[in-house]
Write a protein that holds these residues in place. Structure first.
Motif, mmCIF file in Angstrom:
data_model
loop_
_atom_site.group_PDB
_atom_site.id
_atom_site.type_symbol
_atom_site.label_atom_id
_atom_site.label_comp_id
_atom_site.label_asym_id
_atom_site.label_seq_id
_atom_site.Cartn_x
_atom_site.Cartn_y
_atom_site.Cartn_z
ATOM 1 N N VAL A 144 -39.218 -69.481 19.732
ATOM 2 C CA VAL A 144 -40.453 -68.669 19.361
ATOM 3 C C VAL A 144 -41.584 -68.631 20.513
ATOM 4 N N GLN A 145 -41.690 -67.662 20.764
ATOM 5 C CA GLN A 145 -42.559 -67.427 22.062
ATOM 6 C C GLN A 145 -44.077 -68.147 21.760
ATOM 7 N N GLU A 146 -44.439 -68.400 22.814
ATOM 8 C CA GLU A 146 -45.703 -69.131 22.948
ATOM 9 C C GLU A 146 -46.945 -68.365 22.238
ATOM 10 N N SER A 147 -46.783 -67.128 22.118
ATOM 11 C CA SER A 147 -47.863 -66.426 21.352
ATOM 12 C C SER A 147 -47.500 -66.013 20.020
ATOM 13 N N PRO B 104 -47.694 -76.560 28.019
ATOM 14 C CA PRO B 104 -48.432 -75.730 29.133
ATOM 15 C C PRO B 104 -46.927 -75.339 30.107
ATOM 16 N N GLY B 105 -47.065 -74.221 30.519
ATOM 17 C CA GLY B 105 -46.054 -73.619 31.590
ATOM 18 C C GLY B 105 -44.793 -73.411 30.675
ATOM 19 N N GLU B 106 -44.657 -73.624 29.622
ATOM 20 C CA GLU B 106 -43.455 -73.031 28.881
ATOM 21 C C GLU B 106 -43.646 -71.706 28.055
ATOM 22 N N LEU B 107 -42.496 -71.093 27.853
ATOM 23 C CA LEU B 107 -42.395 -69.707 27.404
ATOM 24 C C LEU B 107 -42.370 -69.833 25.830
ATOM 25 N N PHE B 108 -41.936 -70.968 25.466
ATOM 26 C CA PHE B 108 -41.513 -71.228 23.985
ATOM 27 C C PHE B 108 -42.387 -72.369 23.516
#
Length: 281
Positions: free
Chosen positions: A206-209, A243-247
């Motif tokens: 699941v994307q960070e956004s 922090p720094g992760e895409l998901f």
């Protein structure tokens, strides 16, 4: 040898008893008042007769009470056995009612699905212990095939990974080798649910956004044709933004209580056309 002389006391006792019997029998056939000697004899012997009667009465009462208590104890044992039998029968009826309700829920779910389905019962755990899986009482003879989805009224349980003539093994979604393509029911964000422990699954990719909050319901997406679309998978427990992760790091609680698996429903895998078939059409 000189013979022993009879004791005078013995003769006195014999004469006394004979006299008493004579006095008592002398008035047979007549109703006459007791004489002085008879009254004396009665006064002497009556207390002993009274004591003897009381002892006999007490002994008789003891034996009657004893046998009565034995009978009461036997009756109590019979009543207890009857009560135990009724409790057992009542327990069986409650279990039958519980089974009926579970299968009724499965039947309602079956009627809402357009895929072929089959009811089964969980009869054991995977004997190897390497995977979180269960054994069900249906196999090839009953129409079970690999990758059939296994569900109950609460949601997705897993999928069939091994089949014999009369039994099958179901890999549970809480196993780390399991993966279910999912959607967040509210926001339609996509992710993959994978097993972590008995009570927890991870929702990966699941994307960070992405729009996900605690309490969101996770359902199957229906992609790949294994699980029907929209079946409950679990509920979001917590979310961590790394922090720094895409998901996102998301934990979900499975919708199914895997400690109480009994009646399940197997649903046939949906046929998904291949890319070549799509081009041909």
């Amino acid at each position: 040898m000189k013979r022993k002389k009879n004791s005078p006391k013995l003769w006195i006792a014999v004469c006394f008893i004979g006299l008493i019997l004579f006095l008592l029998s002398s008035g047979s056939g007549k109703i006459t008042p007791w004489g002085p000697i008879a009254r004396s004899v009665i006064d002497i012997t009556a207390p002993f007769q009274n004591l003897t009667a009381k002892i006999c009465s007490a002994v008789e009462g003891f034996w009657l009470t004893y046998f009565h208590l034995i009978k009461v104890r036997e009756e109590n044992a019979q009543l207890k056995a009857s009560v135990d039998a009724l409790k057992l029968e009542n327990s069986r009826y409650r279990e039958m009612l519980s089974d009926y309700r579970r299968f009724e829920e499965l039947l309602q779910f079956k009627e809402s699905s357009d895929r072929p389905s089959l009811a089964a019962r969980v009869i054991g755990l995977d004997p190897t212990g390497w995977f979180k899986s269960v054994i069900i009482d249906k196999g090839e003879k009953q129409g079970v095939k690999l990758d059939m989805s296994v569900v109950n009224a609460d949601g997705i349980i897993g999928r069939v990974v091994s089949v014999s003539q009369n039994y099958s093994k179901v890999l549970l979604i809480i196993d780390q080798n399991s993966a279910v393509d999912c959607l967040v029911q509210r926001s339609r964000e996509r992710g993959i649910a994978v097993g972590l422990s008995t009570n927890i699954c991870k929702l990966n990719y699941v994307q960070e956004s992405g729009d996900v909050v605690v309490g969101d319901i996770i359902v199957s997406s229906g992609l790949a044709g294994v699980f029907p679309k929209g079946l409950p998978v679990g509920e979001v427990l917590d979310i961590k933004d790394v922090p720094g992760e895409l998901f996102k790091d998301i934990n979900i609680k499975p919708a199914v209580d895997f400690s109480r698996l009994e009646a399940v429903l197997l649903i046939a895998k949906e046929h998904v056309p291949s890319l070549d078939q799509t081009k041909t059409e």
